[in-house]
Design a protein around this motif. Structure first.
Motif, short mmCIF file in Angstrom:
data_model
loop_
_atom_site.label_atom_id
_atom_site.label_comp_id
_atom_site.label_asym_id
_atom_site.label_seq_id
_atom_site.Cartn_x
_atom_site.Cartn_y
_atom_site.Cartn_z
N GLY A 107 14.43 -5.14 29.24
CA GLY A 107 15.02 -5.94 28.16
C GLY A 107 14.90 -7.43 28.43
N SER A 134 17.46 -5.63 24.55
CA SER A 134 17.20 -4.23 24.84
C SER A 134 15.69 -3.96 24.85
CB SER A 134 17.90 -3.34 23.81
OG SER A 134 17.69 -2.00 24.15
N ASP A 187 14.23 -7.65 18.59
CA ASP A 187 14.66 -6.55 19.46
C ASP A 187 14.68 -5.28 18.60
OD1 ASP A 187 16.03 -4.64 20.96
OD2 ASP A 187 17.19 -6.18 22.01
N ARG A 228 15.09 -2.19 19.48
CA ARG A 228 15.99 -1.09 19.84
C ARG A 228 17.40 -1.32 19.30
NH1 ARG A 228 14.97 -0.36 25.55
NH2 ARG A 228 13.15 0.92 25.02
N THR A 229 17.83 -2.56 19.31
CA THR A 229 19.17 -2.86 18.79
C THR A 229 19.11 -3.47 17.39
OG1 THR A 229 19.15 -5.04 19.80
CG2 THR A 229 20.11 -3.25 21.10
#
Lengths: 263, 290
Positions: free
Chosen positions: B148, B168, B185, B187-188
């Motif tokens: 990350g 992340s 990002d 993933r988030t």
């Protein structure tokens, strides 16, 4: 040519949507509430089943009704197979936006249709979604209509068993089930025509089987129904309720089974 | 009845004739037209990162483990798996003309050479290299999906952590002309802008927007959302606006590149394991140019 006729007929039917909240709400009720959607046709079925007649007429009528009921439970899997063979066919409410499909490796713009969304109901929600960038896979597979297949076969079977009840059922099938789906942008007229044709084909096949290979089993069920009217009535209620909901429970059960097996 | 059944069956089968294929685009902005500019028949497989520079479209062909370039209608492979590439992710061109790229399976930072590709920085700390941006002061910034973190890699291959703040999965990065760094990002589902001195500003996104790749054209930020198949356009301090919706086999939109003339290139991974994909271009129509 067919696409042009489809669009013209769709745009004509769509004239009744979005003009009156009451009419939109009634169409939504007929499309979404199982009792209002399929209830009247199920009532016609029961009317034909119980309406007095001489023994021979009654036996013929009930045989036709039993075979019709059997055909209805075959239509859902047949339609799944049929729709899996076709390409993408966005609902009219999706095609009210600029839509381009991939055909034979090239992009082809579809005709953008003039469309007025209803003020309430499922179609109104789907239209808001489509305008905001949300289109579910099911909204790209409008061809052919499952509802048209199921209820055209249902009403036609009743008509073959008893003309008066069948006419009422066919009337509701056209004006209560098919027209609102076209008017609100859920389906094209050709979806309805192809769906109805597919449903009638399944019905015809089952009726033909009922007069040849299934004569014995149909007669046996009729004898049992004569002996056990209470059980018959209870079973008819359950089966007709399921048909009236357009096989909603069975579809849910199939999804659950597939989910459990897929874990 | 015996005659009716075959007739109805035949009619039913005839009615089942295909009305389209398995992919669609809903275009919400009428000032663009859309076209496929490359597909499997042209030699690409499942493309991911894209970069447009001086009339050339550079492609991180993830499904084919290759870096390619498309110049006009000519596709050339610049590097392939013989160099050790596994899943090329994104790519950028430095001021001296070196083409750098990340690889989220092989890790590290790579560059294209006349003989293929070579690793510039090892996979230690960057085992899943994802986003990439060229630093105007020299070197390249790389986002790592495993830790990350965002690293700065100098020309001699030395890497150090660029941003103290952890994310992340810094999937995509782009440098603005003012030197600030946009980081998506994936993933988030957050989008950040880092300005000089590491000041971090989160750019508010709708809850259903999952940024996959970002590209800048002037002050306009273009965002692909592979989770929902949406292409967004976002003016500075504005709200993201849906420009197009990609559906069915087109839904997994990945990389994005913007050309100076306003053309937007988008890579689509129809089936990564089968190596199927497309590159489509949204071009401003003549009316919108006037």
């Amino acid at each position: 040519m067919i696409a042009d006729i489809d669009i013209t007929l769709f745009e004509a039917a769509n004239q009744i949507a979005g003009r009156s909240f009451t009419l939109d709400a009634l169409m939504a009720l007929a499309m979404e509430n199982p009792l209002v959607k399929g209830g009247p046709i199920a009532a016609c079925f029961l009317f034909a089943w119980w309406y007095r007649a001489d023994a021979e007429t009654l036996a013929k009528r009930r045989a036709t009704l039993l075979l019709t009921l059997a055909a209805l439970f075959l239509i859902a899997p047949v339609m799944k197979l049929v729709s899996s063979q076709g390409g993408l066919s966005p609902r009219p409410l999706v095609q009210s936006e600029r839509t381009i499909v991939l055909e034979s490796g090239a992009l082809r713009p579809l005709s953008q249709v003039a469309y007025t969304a209803p003020e309430t109901g499922l179609a109104a929600g789907l239209t808001r979604g489509a305008k905001g960038g949300t289109v579910a896979p099911n909204d790209l597979a409008s061809f052919p209509s499952d509802h048209a297949a199921l209820f055209a076969a249902f009403a036609a079977g009743i008509f073959l068993a008893m003309r008066t009840a069948g006419l009422v059922a066919l009337g509701w099938g056209v004006f209560g089930i098919m027209l609102p789906r076209v008017a609100t942008g859920m389906h094209w007229p050709s979806d309805m025509a192809a769906g109805a044709l597919a449903g009638l084909a399944v019905l015809a096949a089952v009726l033909l089987a009922g007069r040849t290979v299934l004569v014995g089993p149909v007669a046996a069920v009729q004898v049992w129904a004569e002996k056990c009217p209470g059980w018959t009535q209870a079973l008819l209620f359950l089966l007709l309720a399921e048909v009236a909901s357009a096989m909603g429970t069975l579809q849910r059960l199939a999804e659950l089974a597939s989910g459990i097996l897929g874990r | 009845m015996r005659r009716l059944v075959p007739i109805l069956m035949a009619a039913m089968l005839a009615a089942c004739g295909g009305r389209g294929d398995e992919a669609a685009i809903v275009l919400y902005d009428n000032s663009f037209s859309v076209a496929i500019i490359a597909d499997n028949s042209d030699g690409i497989t499942s493309p991911d990162g894209l970069l447009w520079a001086d009339g050339v479209l550079y492609i991180a062909d993830e499904g084919g483990s290759a870096i390619r370039k498309l110049e006009g209608a000519v596709l050339t492979t610049l590097a392939d798996k013989s160099s050790g590439i596994i899943s090329p992710e994104d790519l950028r061109l430095s001021a001296d003309g070196t083409l750098y790229f990340t690889d989220d399976s092989a890790g590290g930072l790579w560059r294209v050479t006349p003989r293929g590709a070579e690793r510039v920085a090892g996979s230690e700390g960057m085992s899943e290299s994802e986003g990439i941006a060229v630093d105007p002061a020299g070197g390249v910034d790389v986002g790592d999906g495993a830790s990350g973190r965002v690293f700065h890699v100098s020309e001699n291959g030395v890497s150090e952590e660029l941003i103290a703040a952890r994310m992340s999965k810094p999937e995509s990065m782009v440098r603005a002309p003012d030197g600030s760094l946009f980081v998506a990002d994936n993933r988030t589902d957050h989008l950040y802008r880092f300005t000089a001195g590491e000041a971090r500003r989160e750019i508010m996104l709708p809850s259903d927007l999952s940024p996959e790749s970002i590209a800048l054209h002037g002050s306009t930020l273009w965002i692909t959302d592979s989770s929902n198949g949406r292409l967004y356009r976002m003016e500075q301090d504005g709200e993201p606006e849906t420009v197009a919706l990609f559906l069915a086999d087109f839904a997994n939109i990945n990389g994005i590149a913007a050309a100076p003339n306003g053309r937007i290139f988008i890579s689509i991974q129809s089936d990564l394991s089968a190596g199927e994909g497309y590159i489509v271009a949204l071009s401003p129509t003549a009316a919108s140019k006037r």
